[in-house]
Design an enzyme around this catalytic site. Structure first.
Site, mmCIF file in Angstrom:
data_model
loop_
_atom_site.group_PDB
_atom_site.id
_atom_site.type_symbol
_atom_site.label_atom_id
_atom_site.label_comp_id
_atom_site.label_asym_id
_atom_site.label_seq_id
_atom_site.Cartn_x
_atom_site.Cartn_y
_atom_site.Cartn_z
ATOM 1 N N CYS A 146 63.864 -2.031 -12.605
ATOM 2 C CA CYS A 146 64.060 -0.886 -13.509
ATOM 3 C C CYS A 146 63.978 0.456 -12.795
ATOM 4 C CB CYS A 146 63.051 -0.948 -14.648
ATOM 5 S SG CYS A 146 63.179 -2.462 -15.600
ATOM 6 N N HIS A 272 62.384 5.972 -17.394
ATOM 7 C CA HIS A 272 62.989 4.662 -17.671
ATOM 8 C C HIS A 272 62.716 4.285 -19.129
ATOM 9 C CE1 HIS A 272 63.948 0.533 -17.842
ATOM 10 N NE2 HIS A 272 62.703 0.095 -17.770
ATOM 11 N N ASN A 302 65.831 -1.762 -23.701
ATOM 12 C CA ASN A 302 65.563 -1.595 -22.267
ATOM 13 C C ASN A 302 66.740 -2.167 -21.474
ATOM 14 O OD1 ASN A 302 64.706 -1.843 -19.629
ATOM 15 N ND2 ASN A 302 62.684 -2.660 -20.122
#
Ligand code: UT7
Length: 353
Positions: A146, A272, A302
């Site tokens: 990520c 993020h 996500n």
């Protein structure tokens, strides 16, 4: 209204002690070449198939209220069966090129951050270069989970600042639906597919896009991983949550200090997009006002390394981000790997090396 967790709360909850933060070196050293990298265009692409919380609740022991309260997520997008991720990635890159007023012929390097390439090998980047018509360009995948988009952006900036490349496409593209255990309610609700890209080239603005705080702690690998054979993301969610907040805050403070700025200088904080509570907790600890925080998990969930360029693209469309703005970027992911950087949003003049 989602709960906001502070660092003190996390410590009281028994968060593991953080690894020693890297020493802060004040101000970035002057680039030996005198060249600066800047961000030009941004582009994004999402698959058409929408999976709502209700769709997941219809087959797992979960519900929309829990998912929204704990994550801020209402729906996510999934690639169609058999649809290549490279197609989505290439679309985001083409949009970024148009936004930057560049053509594929200008691109001499394509960096794609992904953990879900269409094949084990070759990587996604050569396919993306082919699809957009960047014939002969260097093309490489980066795997930093990520945090991958920040690592890729750092590498792009270094290529431009060193004079080794003039125009670099940086893309974050993920098909996390391929790595999700769709029977595990703890993770099935969290992930989505998407792609976002920016164009990095020689710029003239003071901050530009150079100077990232990037770190890792391989000792934490078992808290968030996917095995080669199983190909399913496994995560100690609450443990990852605590580290994500603490590490992104630490890295952002360090990046701000190196840029000679403070949190109130940030026009926008783009972390993020894993969970809205993580982002809100980090922003609260940093002292960034809620209206200066990009929250983009609601409709895309996500999307790992695609999440930051997707959030930048959305923020610009929403009028939350304007050329010349000072933007704090922060990310955290499996490894652990994490980082932060302060960038100036959007160059207008393309400086050729
Ligand atoms: O992208 C890389 C970085 N990733 C992240 O940053 C994600 C970090 N973690 C998180 O976002 C959160 O930890 C989660 C959203 C994954 C979980 O939220 P949480 O507030 O940490 O919940 P929890 O894991 O502590 O679980 C609390 C309860 C448990 O039940 P008990 O043991 O208290 O009875 C879980 O079994 O919630 C239960 N639970 C659920 N309930 C309904 C877990 N998943 C679900 C679900 N629906 N989908």
């Amino acid at each position: 209204m989602a709960d906001v967790v502070t660092r003190d709360d996390l410590l009281q909850l028994g968060a593991r002690p953080a690894p020693e933060p890297a020493p802060v070196r004040r101000r970035w050293p002057p680039r030996p070449t005198g060249l600066r990298a800047g961000i030009f265009g941004v582009g994004a692409a999402l698959p058409e198939r929408v999976i709502t919380n209700a769709d997941i609740a219809a087959r797992l022991d979960t519900n929309d209220e829990w998912i929204v309260r704990r994550t801020g997520i209402r729906e996510r997008r999934n690639l169609a069966d058999g649809q290549p991720l490279a197609e989505l990635a290439a679309r985001s890159c083409e949009r970024a090129l148009i936004d930057a007023g560049r053509s594929a012929a200008d691109i001499d390097h394509v960096i794609v951050s992904t953990i879900t390439a269409d094949r084990v090998t070759p990587g996604l980047a050569p396919d993306v270069a082919l699809r957009i018509g960047a014939h002969g360009a260097a093309a490489v995948d980066v795997n930093a989970a990520c945090a991958g988009f920040l690592y890729a952006l750092d590498q792009a900036a270094a290529l431009v600042e060193s004079g080794r490349a003039r125009t670099v496409l940086v893309c974050g593209a993920e098909a996390l639906s391929r790595l999700t255990d769709h029977e595990d309610r703890g993770t099935a609700i969290l992930f989505g597919d998407g792609a976002g890209a920016v164009v990095v080239a020689g710029g003239e603005m003071d901050l530009g896009c150079g100077g990232f705080e990037l770190h890792s702690d391989g000792a934490a690998a078992d808290l968030l991983y996917a095995e080669v054979d199983e190909r399913k993301l496994r995560m100690e969610g609450s443990e990852v949550y605590r580290h994500a907040v603490a590490r992104m805050v630490e890295a952002t403070f360090a990046a701000l200090e190196r840029a000679g700025l403070g949190p109130t200088d940030l026009d926008l904080f783009v972390a993020h997009q894993a969970n809205s509570r993580i982002i809100e907790a980090a922003a609260a600890e940093l002292g960034v006002a809620p209206e200066r925080v990009a929250l983009h998990v609601e409709h895309v969930a996500n999307t790992s390394s695609a999440s930051i360029p997707l959030a930048l693209w959305q923020a610009e469309r929403d009028g939350q981000l304007r050329p010349g703005d000072t933007v704090g970027l922060a990310a955290f992911g499996a490894g652990f790997v994490w980082g932060a950087g302060i960038v100036r949003w959007k160059e207008r003049v393309h400086v050729c090396a």
